[in-house]
Each structure stands twice: as structure tokens, then as C-alpha cells.
Design a protein around this motif. Structure first.
Motif, PDB file in Angstrom:
ATOM      1  N   GLY A 200       0.806  -1.215   0.000  1.00 17.81           N
ATOM      2  CA  GLY A 200       0.000   0.000   0.000  1.00 17.81           C
ATOM      3  C   GLY A 200       0.837   1.263   0.000  1.00 17.81           C
ATOM      4  O   GLY A 200       0.540   2.221  -0.721  1.00 17.81           O
ATOM      5  N   VAL A 201       1.891   1.270   0.802  1.00 22.80           N
ATOM      6  CA  VAL A 201       2.754   2.457   0.912  1.00 22.80           C
ATOM      7  C   VAL A 201       3.515   2.697  -0.391  1.00 22.80           C
ATOM      8  O   VAL A 201       3.585   3.822  -0.898  1.00 22.80           O
ATOM      9  N   ASN A 202       4.083   1.637  -0.959  1.00 17.14           N
ATOM     10  CA  ASN A 202       4.876   1.802  -2.177  1.00 17.14           C
ATOM     11  C   ASN A 202       4.018   2.105  -3.396  1.00 17.14           C
ATOM     12  O   ASN A 202       4.390   2.918  -4.246  1.00 17.14           O
ATOM     13  N   GLU A 203       2.850   1.444  -3.510  1.00 13.76           N
ATOM     14  CA  GLU A 203       2.000   1.684  -4.670  1.00 13.76           C
ATOM     15  C   GLU A 203       1.523   3.128  -4.724  1.00 13.76           C
ATOM     16  O   GLU A 203       1.411   3.718  -5.805  1.00 13.76           O
ATOM     17  N   THR A 204       1.248   3.715  -3.548  1.00 17.23           N
ATOM     18  CA  THR A 204       0.732   5.091  -3.518  1.00 17.23           C
ATOM     19  C   THR A 204       1.839   6.129  -3.394  1.00 17.23           C
ATOM     20  O   THR A 204       1.560   7.328  -3.335  1.00 17.23           O
ATOM     21  N   GLU A 205       3.095   5.667  -3.301  1.00 11.18           N
ATOM     22  CA  GLU A 205       4.270   6.548  -3.347  1.00 11.18           C
ATOM     23  C   GLU A 205       4.249   7.624  -2.270  1.00 11.18           C
ATOM     24  O   GLU A 205       4.572   8.781  -2.510  1.00 11.18           O
ATOM     25  N   VAL A 206       3.863   7.240  -1.060  1.00 13.76           N
ATOM     26  CA  VAL A 206       3.781   8.226   0.017  1.00 13.76           C
ATOM     27  C   VAL A 206       5.160   8.503   0.608  1.00 13.76           C
ATOM     28  O   VAL A 206       6.056   7.655   0.576  1.00 13.76           O
ATOM     29  N   THR A 207       5.292   9.706   1.163  1.00 14.12           N
ATOM     30  CA  THR A 207       6.517  10.086   1.879  1.00 14.12           C
ATOM     31  C   THR A 207       6.284  10.152   3.380  1.00 14.12           C
ATOM     32  O   THR A 207       7.218  10.042   4.165  1.00 14.12           O
ATOM     33  N   HIS A 208       5.019  10.362   3.773  1.00 18.65           N
ATOM     34  CA  HIS A 208       4.672  10.504   5.189  1.00 18.65           C
ATOM     35  C   HIS A 208       3.627   9.455   5.573  1.00 18.65           C
ATOM     36  O   HIS A 208       2.625   9.294   4.865  1.00 18.65           O
TER      37      HIS A 208
ATOM     38  N   LYS B 203      13.029   0.139   5.302  1.00 17.29           N
ATOM     39  CA  LYS B 203      14.067   0.138   4.266  1.00 17.29           C
ATOM     40  C   LYS B 203      13.520  -0.375   2.930  1.00 17.29           C
ATOM     41  O   LYS B 203      14.137  -0.177   1.880  1.00 17.29           O
ATOM     42  N   LEU B 204      12.333  -1.036   2.989  1.00 15.09           N
ATOM     43  CA  LEU B 204      11.688  -1.515   1.765  1.00 15.09           C
ATOM     44  C   LEU B 204      10.688  -0.504   1.211  1.00 15.09           C
ATOM     45  O   LEU B 204       9.981  -0.792   0.251  1.00 15.09           O
ATOM     46  N   MET B 205      10.625   0.665   1.844  1.00 17.72           N
ATOM     47  CA  MET B 205       9.741   1.747   1.400  1.00 17.72           C
ATOM     48  C   MET B 205      10.610   2.968   1.099  1.00 17.72           C
ATOM     49  O   MET B 205      10.706   3.899   1.903  1.00 17.72           O
ATOM     50  N   PRO B 206      11.237   2.980  -0.044  1.00 18.97           N
ATOM     51  CA  PRO B 206      12.288   3.965  -0.321  1.00 18.97           C
ATOM     52  C   PRO B 206      11.829   5.417  -0.329  1.00 18.97           C
ATOM     53  O   PRO B 206      12.645   6.326  -0.120  1.00 18.97           O
TER      54      PRO B 206
END
Length: 709
Positions: free
Chosen positions: A191-199, A215-218
Motif C-alpha cells: 500500500g505504501v509503495n503503490e501510492t508513493e507516500v513520503t509521510h 528500508k523496503l519503502m524507499p
């Protein structure tokens, strides 16, 4: 008390009631005006608005013939709603949270240790105080690098801070990505990576789920924790570029003069407010794109079905805010000046699992007037009350059954029973705080028995709602004056509904006595589609004569008065070897209220002649049933393997199915009892407790194969 004496006493009571009915007929007739109630219940609620082959149906109450798109004319976005509410209700309590006095470990007889809490009173912040926190938090997010129209994740349990964070994001135009608090690490990463969130915004309890995976959520740079404590949770293997801040830290940052005066990019109706990941009953969850305008439209229809919404109502919030039912309900309440007291399924009532014995659950302290529920919760209340009644004396059982049947008849004829309400049903009302005036059930079908039970025992109407994430939870809601059962109401004033012919399932608009077909919901509440999934969006969303529709996959029929009844689901419909169609969810809804069952999943195969079922039994009732059969032992694992007990449970289910008017081919011919509990954590049900059928069938594949062989 002997059976003969009990019958004599109940007979005497019936005679007294008969005389009382005769004496009170005229004053009760004047007071309750039953004919008016019956006319209101049976009135025409919707009609087709054209002569097309598949005409759209609309509510008779649609103002000026146009579907509604906003709660208030002066408001076009969710931020506008909150600003208006603050202006009108500034000093009124807005959000309430119970103080946690202490936590204790309580050892159970089986050796397991449960965490119990002792809670204090609710502490409240006013609308003005909430608005200040919302502004500071939004300003703080902007100051630490969150960009307008750039996604931000809220991964948290339902609580006041969730709503404060959400309102801040609405105000500053940060689209919220909602993730269920029960998700595992792989789903969080997705969910975090697909939506490209920073916060990412989370809680102290959920922060450990980020151990080793940041570390898997760059793209993530900030993890914000909903706590005012200076001590923040330690997140293991956190990259150096990721900052962990408390919500309080962000609010203090936002309150600084240079930040609070920064320009704001206000949202428009077309801007995305929420990317809501569906709970995923089939396949991977999909992110539904919901605009400000979509939610505004949906809530305009929902609120019209709630009479006199506003002060002094109190709403209890405990369902997941990551679900559209709870999110739209809470925003609607805030928009009308209703205060929200927060709870959880673990602390809701005096007997909830986390409440220490002798302590008070949240409803007993808050005394809410409004609450939402999913059928699984109402079914548990239904079974719990009947178990208690059946465990009482012969006289108590007979008296309750008489009172129940008498009130049922009175309600169906347009009357009420104020004396019985006070003498008998008030104790049950107190289980939910004693003041609930309206309950809304959604998320899955509610059985007729449970719906009528709630009407009778809790002295309040239970409205069934029908909607999906893709329709902002809006579609239909039953009117509080509707005395019928098993239907989901007429289209809301924000929506129109078409029934699309489905010849393969033998459902068409030409069917008699009622038109039938796949339900298509249209209106301003129909969402923008699926995030990064154009193919699925084009498959499920269509435009007909300028109106955007969502193809629900559910099959319904419009009845004579314009009420909609859900009769099937395309994905749940299985054709048996001899050509009979079985609706899996329909059968499950009928059987799951049997006292011996906690949860059930019906399984069917087109190459077979009959259905089978995986059953999670109710431990207490199964033990009593086994004892009645002369089977000794308290080990559930041994009992569920007992072939004699299995046959008797199967027989009871078959008898119950016949009473529930199921066809013989619909009733499972074989069952497998399992000593499991299907919770969202297991991956076998969604957060709304819908079955993840594919996952269940995969887990019990060998058992299903064995039953068929």
C-alpha cells in the motif's frame, strides 16, 4: 416451578393483557395512530423514471427531480463542512476519548493471559479545539515536507486522532490513503509503495509493524506516531533518512508563526480526498479513488434517511475508520454538530473481552443515541441474549417469549408496548447504554430474525444500508418508519439504480412479479475508479446517458413499493450438477444465526450434487448440546471430531434450514467443524467480517475434498 404452574401463570398473564388491550384500545389508538404508521411504512418509496427496458429507479423524495450532491448548499468540499460545523457548534463537545487508568494481566482458567483495562470517564475537546488541532497538524505536515495533492497514509485504529489527522488532510488537500490496522507487513509495504507516500501516520501500538520494513519503502521520509508522549516507540532497522515524530511534535511545528501563516492549497470537489483500499474479500485489495465531491454526494443521501440528526445526539465510533461506512458516518455526524465518543470492539460493552470484570464498557459510560454496526456484531448480541434467556428458569423463558411475541405483533400492527419496554426490555436496552434511538447496519446482509430482534429488544429501528466503497457507502437505506424486514430500502436522494439483465442467472427486468437484475448504482457518489488500475476501472464503471454507474455484481429486485431486496450475488452464485443455482451468501445469512454456529462458510462445486460447509461452532452451546446427547467431555478438539455429534449438528442445521425456508439443495449435506476463529488477523475475513471465501476454501481444501469424496 412446574410446567403446569408456569402455563397457568402465563395463561393468567395473557388474560390480564387481553383485558388491558381492550381497556386501552382507544387511548393507544389515539396515542400511536397505527393506521398512519402503517401507511407511512407501506408508502411508495421509489419508481422508475423512464420507459426504457432497464429504467433507472429514483426515490420519490428527490428534491426538484435532481439528485443531490452536497449536504449544505454553501459547502462543496469536506473542509467546507468542518468549517461550517465549527462556526455553528464551536463550544460544543466534538471528540471524546476515555481515560485509561491502568492495564492488568488477567489469567484465565485455561492458563492464557488476557490484557484487561480499567477506564475512566470520557474527556472531550470542543469543535473549536478540534479545529485548532486540525489546523496546527495540517500546517505542521506542510512544514515537514508533505505536499498538496500528494498521498499520505493513515494506518491506525479508530480514535479521535484519526479524525483530527483526516480533517487536517482534507483542509490542506493531502489525499489520504487508508490501510486497515489488521494488515500484515507485506500488505503495508504494498500500500505504501503503490501510492508513493513520503509521510505515514500510525499509532504507538502499530509502530512495531514497521520494524525492518521501512528500508523496503524507499520514498518514506517521516513516520508520525499518534502520541503526545515525549518517548517515541523504537522502530528497528530504521533508515537514517526516516524521521520518527509524535503527532504533538507536528502540531507544535505547525503552530509556529512562520508555518501557520503559510499559504494553503484548498481542495476542489474534483480533488481526491481518500484512496480507500477495499478489504479484499476476493483477490488483492484495490485502491478506490474517492473525491471530495463523491463523499459530499454520498453523505447528502445518507443523512436524509436519519431524522433529526444533530445535537443532542451522541455517536459511538468503534468500527474501522478505514472502512467507508464508518468514515462517512463520522464525517456526517461532525457536519451536524453531533459529538463522537470513541470506543473499540474490545471495550464496547461491559462484557467485552478487554473490560475488567465489574468495569463499565464504553456504551455504559457514553450512553450513545446513534451507532453503526455490521451484522456479525448484531448476530452475536442476538445469540448472546437468547443464550441467557434459554439458560434461565422455565418461568423466565416463558415470560420473555410471551413478551417478545406480544411486542412483535404490536410492532407489526403499528403500536408499541411502553409498559413491557420499561419492565422487561429496558434491561436489554441498557446493554447498549439505554439511549440508542437509531442503529444502522451495513457491510453485509442482516438476517430477518436479528433485525426484528433488535427492533423488539432494544426498542429502536435498525436501518439496513446498502452501498460499497465504490459508491461511498451510499446506495440505499431503509426508512425508520418502514416496518418490513429483509429489504435494504429505496435509492437515496443522491443516487439512482438500474437493474441490468443477467440472462445467464435467469434475472431480467421482465421477470414477474418484480423486475430483477444486477444492481447498477449511479450518481455523484460514484467514485473515480481504481488507483493505477485502468483495466478494472473500465470493467466495473460505466456511463449511461451521462450518468456514471458502478456495476456492483449484486443481484436485486425492486418490489411494489420501490424498496430494493438483495437476492443474489453473481460471484456467490454456483450452479450445481443438476442445474440448481445456490446463492452461497444467502444460505450463510440464514444459517449463521443458529445458536450452534459462530461462523460458517458454504462451499459448492458445479460438478457436485450438493453443498458442504465449514463451521466454526459456538463452544458454549456445542458443549451443552453434546451433554444433552450424553457425550461427556469438555475438549472442543475431541468433540468436533466425534462422528455422532457431527451427525446431530448436521441434523439440527438441516432442520433450521427448512424453518428458514431454504430449499433442500441449498442446505449443506455435510459439514466440517473446526476449532478456529476467523478474524481479520487470520486473513480469512475482511475487517468488516466478510468471508474471504477463496482463502477459507484454500485453508480447508483437504476437508472439502474429503466431504465430497
Amino acid at each position: 416451578m412446574s410446567d403446569i404452574l408456569v402455563k397457568a401463570v402465563i395463561g393468567l398473564i395473557k388474560a390480564v393483557v387481553f383485558v388491558y388491550d381492550a381497556v386501552s384500545f382507544i387511548p393507544y389508538y389515539i396515542t400511536f395512530d397505527p393506521n398512519s404508521k402503517l401507511r407511512q411504512s407501506r408508502r411508495q418509496k421509489a419508481y422508475p423514471i423512464s420507459d426504457e427496458d432497464e429504467p433507472p429507479w429514483r426515490s420519490v423524495d428527490v428534491p426538484g427531480g435532481e439528485l443531490t450532491t452536497t449536504l449544505f448548499k454553501e459547502c462543496s468540499t469536506l473542509d467546507d463542512l468542518f468549517v461550517r460545523a465549527v462556526r455553528l457548534y464551536s463550544s460544543r463537545d466534538c471528540l471524546g476519548t476515555r481515560e485509561v487508568i491502568c492495564e492488568e494481566d488477567e489469567k484465565q482458567p485455561n492458563g492464557r493471559v488476557f490484557k484487561k483495562v480499567i477506564l475512566g470517564d470520557y474527556s472531550w475537546i470542543t469543535y473549536e479545539q478540534a479545529y485548532t488541532r486540525v489546523t496546527y497538524f495540517g500546517s505542521g505536515l506542510l512544514a515537514i515536507g508533505q505536499k498538496p495533492r500528494h498521498n499520505i497514509v493513515i494506518f491506525a485504529e479508530t480514535q479521535a486522532e484519526w479524525m483530527i489527522a483526516a480533517q487536517a488532510c482534507f483542509k490542506y488537500n493531502f489525499p489520504i490513503v487508508t490501510l486497515y490496522a489488521t494488515l500484515g507487513q507485506d500488505a503495508i509495504i504494498h500500500g505504501v509503495n503503490e501510492t508513493e507516500v513520503t509521510h505515514v501516520i500510525t499509532t504507538k501500538d502499530l509502530a512495531p509493524k514497521f520494524n525492518g520494513i521501512l528500508k523496503l519503502m524507499p520514498k518514506v521520509t517521516h513516520l508520525i506516531v499518534m502520541t503526545e508522549n515525549t518517548r517515541l516507540p523504537q522502530v528497528k532497522e530504521k533508515p537514517d533518512n526516516v524521521k520518527v515524530l509524535s503527532m504533538k511534535d507536528v502540531e507544535l511545528k505547525g503552530a509556529e508563526p512562520d508555518n501557520i501563516n503559510s499559504p494553503i492549497t484548498k481542495p476542489s470537489r474534483a480533488d481526491i480526498a481518500v484512496i480507500m483500499y477495499t478489504s479484499g474479500s476476493t483477490g488483492l485489495p484495490k485502491g478506490v479513488l474517492i473525491s471530495h465531491g463523491n463523499l459530499m454526494s454520498g453523505m447528502s443521501g445518507q443523512c436524509e434517511r436519519i431524522p433529526n440528526l444533530g445535537p443532542p445526539d451522541i455517536y459511538i465510533g468503534y468500527l474501522p475508520l478505514a472502512h467507508v461506512l464508518e468514515l462517512s458516518a463520522e464525517i456526517s455526524c461532525i457536519s451536524h454538530g453531533v459529538c463522537i465518543g470513541y470506543s473499540s470492539p474490545l471495550t464496547l460493552t461491559d462484557t467485552s473481552s478487554k473490560i475488567k470484570k465489574g468495569g463499565k464498557g464504553d456504551v455504559s459510560v457514553l450512553h450513545p443515541t446513534l451507532m453503526a454496526a455490521v451484522p456479525v456484531i448484531l448476530d452475536r448480541i442476538y445469540k448472546g441474549v437468547w443464550d441467557k434467556v434459554n439458560g434461565g428458569s422455565v418461568f423466565a423463558r416463558a415470560l420473555f417469549k410471551f413478551a417478545y411475541d406480544y411486542k412483535k405483533k404490536q410492532l407489526e400492527n403499528g403500536y408499541d408496548t411502553p409498559i413491557l419496554n420499561k419492565l422487561i426490555f429496558s434491561k436489554l436496552c441498557n446493554l447498549l447504554g439505554g439511549r440508542v434511538r437509531l442503529m444502522l447496519s451495513g457491510g453485509a446482509p442482516l438476517s430477518n430474525a436479528t433485525q426484528r430482534f433488535m427492533n423488539i429488544c432494544f426498542c429502536c429501528p435498525v436501518g439496513q444500508g446498502y452501498g460499497l466503497t465504490e459508491t461511498c457507502g451510499a446506495g440505499t437505506v431503509t426508512e425508520v418508519t418502514d416496518l418490513s424486514l429483509g429489504r435494504v430500502g429505496a435509492p437515496l436522494i443522491c443516487s439512482e439504480i438500474r437493474l441490468h439483465d443477467w440472462p445467464e442467472g435467469n434475472y431480467t427486468n421482465n421477470d414477474t412479479p418484480f423486475p430483477r437484475g444486477e444492481i447498477l448504482i449511479g450518481g455523484g457518489n460514484i467514485t473515480m475508479g481504481y488507483y493505477k488500475n485502468k483495466e478494472k476501472t473500465e470493467e466495473d464503471f460505466v456511463t449511461i446517458k451521462g450518468v456514471r454507474y458502478f456495476c456492483t455484481g449484486d443481484v436485486g429486485q425492486f418490489e411494489e413499493d420501490g424498496n430494493l431486496r438483495i437476492i443474489d450475488r453473481k460471484k456467490d452464485l454456483v450452479k450445481l450438477q443438476h442445474g440448481e443455482y445456490v446463492s452461497l451468501s444467502k444460505v450463510e445469512t440464514a444459517l449463521k444465526i443458529n445458536p450452534l454456529i459462530d461462523q460458517i462458510c458454504l462451499c459448492a462445486d458445479s460438478n457436485q450434487l450438493f453443498t458442504v460447509a465449514i463451521v466454526v461452532p459456538n463452544h458454549k452451546n456445542l458443549l451443552e448440546f453434546a451433554k444433552d446427547l450424553g457425550l461427556n467431555g469438555t475438549d472442543i478438539n475431541q468433540l468436533i471430531q466425534n462422528s455422532d455429534l457431527l451427525k446431530q449438528v448436521q441434523k439440527k442445521l438441516a432442520e433450521f434450514g427448512v424453518k428458514s425456508k431454504l430449499e433442500k439443495f441449498e442446505i449443506p449435506q455435510k459439514i466440517k467443524m473446526v476449532n478456529d476463529t476467523w478474524t481479520p488477523d487470520t486473513g480469512l475475513v475482511t475487517d468488516a467480517f466478510k468471508l474471504k471465501r477463496r482463502n477459507i476454501e484454500e485453508k480447508y481444501r483437504s476437508d472439502i475434498t474429503r466431504m465430497y469424496s
